[in-house]
Design a protein around this motif. Structure first.
Motif, PDB file in Angstrom:
ATOM      1  N   CYS A 142      65.551  13.924  55.214  1.00 21.61           N
ATOM      2  CA  CYS A 142      64.558  12.881  54.945  1.00 21.61           C
ATOM      3  C   CYS A 142      63.156  13.450  54.816  1.00 21.61           C
ATOM      4  CB  CYS A 142      64.587  11.828  56.047  1.00 21.61           C
ATOM      5  SG  CYS A 142      66.017  10.760  55.928  1.00 21.61           S
ATOM      6  N   ILE A 143      62.824  14.403  55.653  1.00 22.93           N
ATOM      7  CA  ILE A 143      61.494  15.009  55.563  1.00 22.93           C
ATOM      8  C   ILE A 143      61.302  15.628  54.185  1.00 22.93           C
ATOM      9  CG2 ILE A 143      60.037  16.900  56.405  1.00 22.93           C
ATOM     10  CD1 ILE A 143      61.172  16.265  59.241  1.00 22.93           C
ATOM     11  N   ALA A 144      62.298  16.368  53.715  1.00 26.44           N
ATOM     12  CA  ALA A 144      62.204  16.987  52.382  1.00 26.44           C
ATOM     13  C   ALA A 144      62.061  15.920  51.298  1.00 26.44           C
ATOM     14  CB  ALA A 144      63.427  17.862  52.124  1.00 26.44           C
ATOM     15  N   ALA A 145      62.894  14.902  51.356  1.00 27.59           N
ATOM     16  CA  ALA A 145      62.837  13.825  50.350  1.00 27.59           C
ATOM     17  C   ALA A 145      61.511  13.063  50.450  1.00 27.59           C
ATOM     18  CB  ALA A 145      64.014  12.877  50.536  1.00 27.59           C
ATOM     19  N   ASN A 146      61.056  12.824  51.662  1.00 27.45           N
ATOM     20  CA  ASN A 146      59.794  12.102  51.852  1.00 27.45           C
ATOM     21  C   ASN A 146      58.603  12.893  51.321  1.00 27.45           C
ATOM     22  OD1 ASN A 146      61.182  10.034  53.096  1.00 27.45           O
ATOM     23  ND2 ASN A 146      60.777  10.777  55.155  1.00 27.45           N
ATOM     24  N   LEU A 147      58.621  14.200  51.505  1.00 31.87           N
ATOM     25  CA  LEU A 147      57.523  15.023  50.995  1.00 31.87           C
ATOM     26  C   LEU A 147      57.474  14.980  49.465  1.00 31.87           C
ATOM     27  CD1 LEU A 147      57.709  18.083  53.404  1.00 31.87           C
ATOM     28  CD2 LEU A 147      55.831  16.445  53.202  1.00 31.87           C
ATOM     29  N   VAL A 148      58.636  15.072  48.828  1.00 28.12           N
ATOM     30  CA  VAL A 148      58.681  14.978  47.363  1.00 28.12           C
ATOM     31  C   VAL A 148      58.185  13.603  46.915  1.00 28.12           C
ATOM     32  CG1 VAL A 148      60.215  14.957  45.356  1.00 28.12           C
ATOM     33  CG2 VAL A 148      60.512  16.702  47.132  1.00 28.12           C
ATOM     34  N   GLY A 149      58.663  12.551  47.589  1.00 24.33           N
ATOM     35  CA  GLY A 149      58.222  11.199  47.261  1.00 24.33           C
ATOM     36  C   GLY A 149      56.727  11.023  47.481  1.00 24.33           C
ATOM     37  N   CYS A 150      56.212  11.624  48.521  1.00 26.20           N
ATOM     38  CA  CYS A 150      54.786  11.512  48.830  1.00 26.20           C
ATOM     39  C   CYS A 150      53.945  12.174  47.741  1.00 26.20           C
ATOM     40  CB  CYS A 150      54.494  12.131  50.195  1.00 26.20           C
ATOM     41  SG  CYS A 150      52.830  11.808  50.793  1.00 26.20           S
ATOM     42  N   VAL A 151      54.361  13.347  47.303  1.00 22.96           N
ATOM     43  CA  VAL A 151      53.648  14.013  46.212  1.00 22.96           C
ATOM     44  C   VAL A 151      53.658  13.118  44.972  1.00 22.96           C
ATOM     45  CG1 VAL A 151      53.710  15.978  44.619  1.00 22.96           C
ATOM     46  CG2 VAL A 151      54.002  16.350  47.074  1.00 22.96           C
ATOM     47  N   TYR A 152      54.815  12.563  44.664  1.00 25.11           N
ATOM     48  CA  TYR A 152      54.925  11.655  43.521  1.00 25.11           C
ATOM     49  C   TYR A 152      53.992  10.446  43.702  1.00 25.11           C
ATOM     50  CZ  TYR A 152      56.876   8.242  40.291  1.00 25.11           C
ATOM     51  OH  TYR A 152      57.030   7.298  39.316  1.00 25.11           O
ATOM     52  N   GLY A 153      54.011   9.855  44.884  1.00 22.10           N
ATOM     53  CA  GLY A 153      53.165   8.689  45.154  1.00 22.10           C
ATOM     54  C   GLY A 153      51.685   8.994  45.024  1.00 22.10           C
ATOM     55  N   ILE A 154      51.269  10.145  45.480  1.00 25.33           N
ATOM     56  CA  ILE A 154      49.861  10.543  45.366  1.00 25.33           C
ATOM     57  C   ILE A 154      49.497  10.782  43.902  1.00 25.33           C
ATOM     58  CG2 ILE A 154      48.222  12.392  45.907  1.00 25.33           C
ATOM     59  CD1 ILE A 154      49.637  12.517  48.696  1.00 25.33           C
ATOM     60  N   VAL A 186      50.877   9.341  41.351  1.00 25.81           N
ATOM     61  CA  VAL A 186      50.786   8.013  40.736  1.00 25.81           C
ATOM     62  C   VAL A 186      49.432   7.384  41.052  1.00 25.81           C
ATOM     63  CG1 VAL A 186      51.702   5.656  40.784  1.00 25.81           C
ATOM     64  CG2 VAL A 186      53.269   7.597  40.621  1.00 25.81           C
ATOM     65  N   ALA A 187      48.988   7.508  42.296  1.00 21.48           N
ATOM     66  CA  ALA A 187      47.693   6.928  42.676  1.00 21.48           C
ATOM     67  C   ALA A 187      46.534   7.591  41.930  1.00 21.48           C
ATOM     68  CB  ALA A 187      47.497   7.041  44.185  1.00 21.48           C
ATOM     69  N   ILE A 188      46.673   8.871  41.643  1.00 23.54           N
ATOM     70  CA  ILE A 188      45.631   9.560  40.872  1.00 23.54           C
ATOM     71  C   ILE A 188      45.652   9.084  39.424  1.00 23.54           C
ATOM     72  CG2 ILE A 188      44.950  11.810  39.925  1.00 23.54           C
ATOM     73  CD1 ILE A 188      45.947  13.010  42.638  1.00 23.54           C
ATOM     74  N   ALA A 189      46.871   8.963  38.857  1.00 27.79           N
ATOM     75  CA  ALA A 189      47.004   8.561  37.454  1.00 27.79           C
ATOM     76  C   ALA A 189      46.728   7.073  37.240  1.00 27.79           C
ATOM     77  CB  ALA A 189      48.403   8.904  36.947  1.00 27.79           C
ATOM     78  N   LEU A 190      47.015   6.275  38.258  1.00 25.67           N
ATOM     79  CA  LEU A 190      46.873   4.821  38.152  1.00 25.67           C
ATOM     80  C   LEU A 190      46.040   4.338  39.335  1.00 25.67           C
ATOM     81  CD1 LEU A 190      47.971   2.250  36.616  1.00 25.67           C
ATOM     82  CD2 LEU A 190      49.763   2.208  38.350  1.00 25.67           C
ATOM     83  N   PRO A 191      44.721   4.480  39.257  1.00 22.64           N
ATOM     84  CA  PRO A 191      43.867   4.148  40.405  1.00 22.64           C
ATOM     85  C   PRO A 191      43.739   2.634  40.622  1.00 22.64           C
ATOM     86  CG  PRO A 191      42.516   4.861  38.564  1.00 22.64           C
ATOM     87  CD  PRO A 191      43.951   4.988  38.132  1.00 22.64           C
TER      88      PRO A 191
END
Length: 111
Positions: A66-78, A80-85
């Motif tokens: 879960c930690i590995a999957a969560n880190l990948v998801g977190c990078v993706y989420g960040i 997205v937030a940069i691309a779609l403010p």
């Protein structure tokens, strides 16, 4: 600690359900873009469910996954937030960060 982890995982799954359910509001026809949008919501649901399973069985190996999957998801989420403010992107990034923190803290408490 487990309660924080459980709340973060449920929040992630709930965000995914809402994201998927909103697909017809943003896309008026069946298209590849609509499928990608819905698929992203489903990925959030599955990541949240993966964390709920790990919290339930409380095994170090499962929380490590879960930690590995969560880190990948977190990078993706960040990203997205940069691309779609917009506020919803910031809320999603905050939930991702909470899930990462919760899973790391949960791992530290598993023997």
């Amino acid at each position: 600690m487990r309660l924080f982890y459980r709340i973060a995982a449920y929040s992630l799954s709930s965000l995914g359900v809402i994201h998927t359910a909103l697909t017809p509001l943003f896309y008026d026809r069946f298209s590849p873009d609509a499928l990608w949008f819905a698929g992203t919501g489903l990925a959030l649901v599955f990541l949240g469910l993966l964390n709920l399973v790990a919290e339930r069985i409380w095994q170090a190996w499962a929380i490590n996954v879960c930690i590995a999957a969560n880190l990948v998801g977190c990078v993706y989420g960040i990203l997205v937030a940069i691309a779609l403010p917009e506020i919803q992107a910031y809320v999603a990034a905050a939930i991702f960060i909470a899930v990462v923190i919760a899973s790391i803290l949960a791992r530290r408490s598993v023997h």
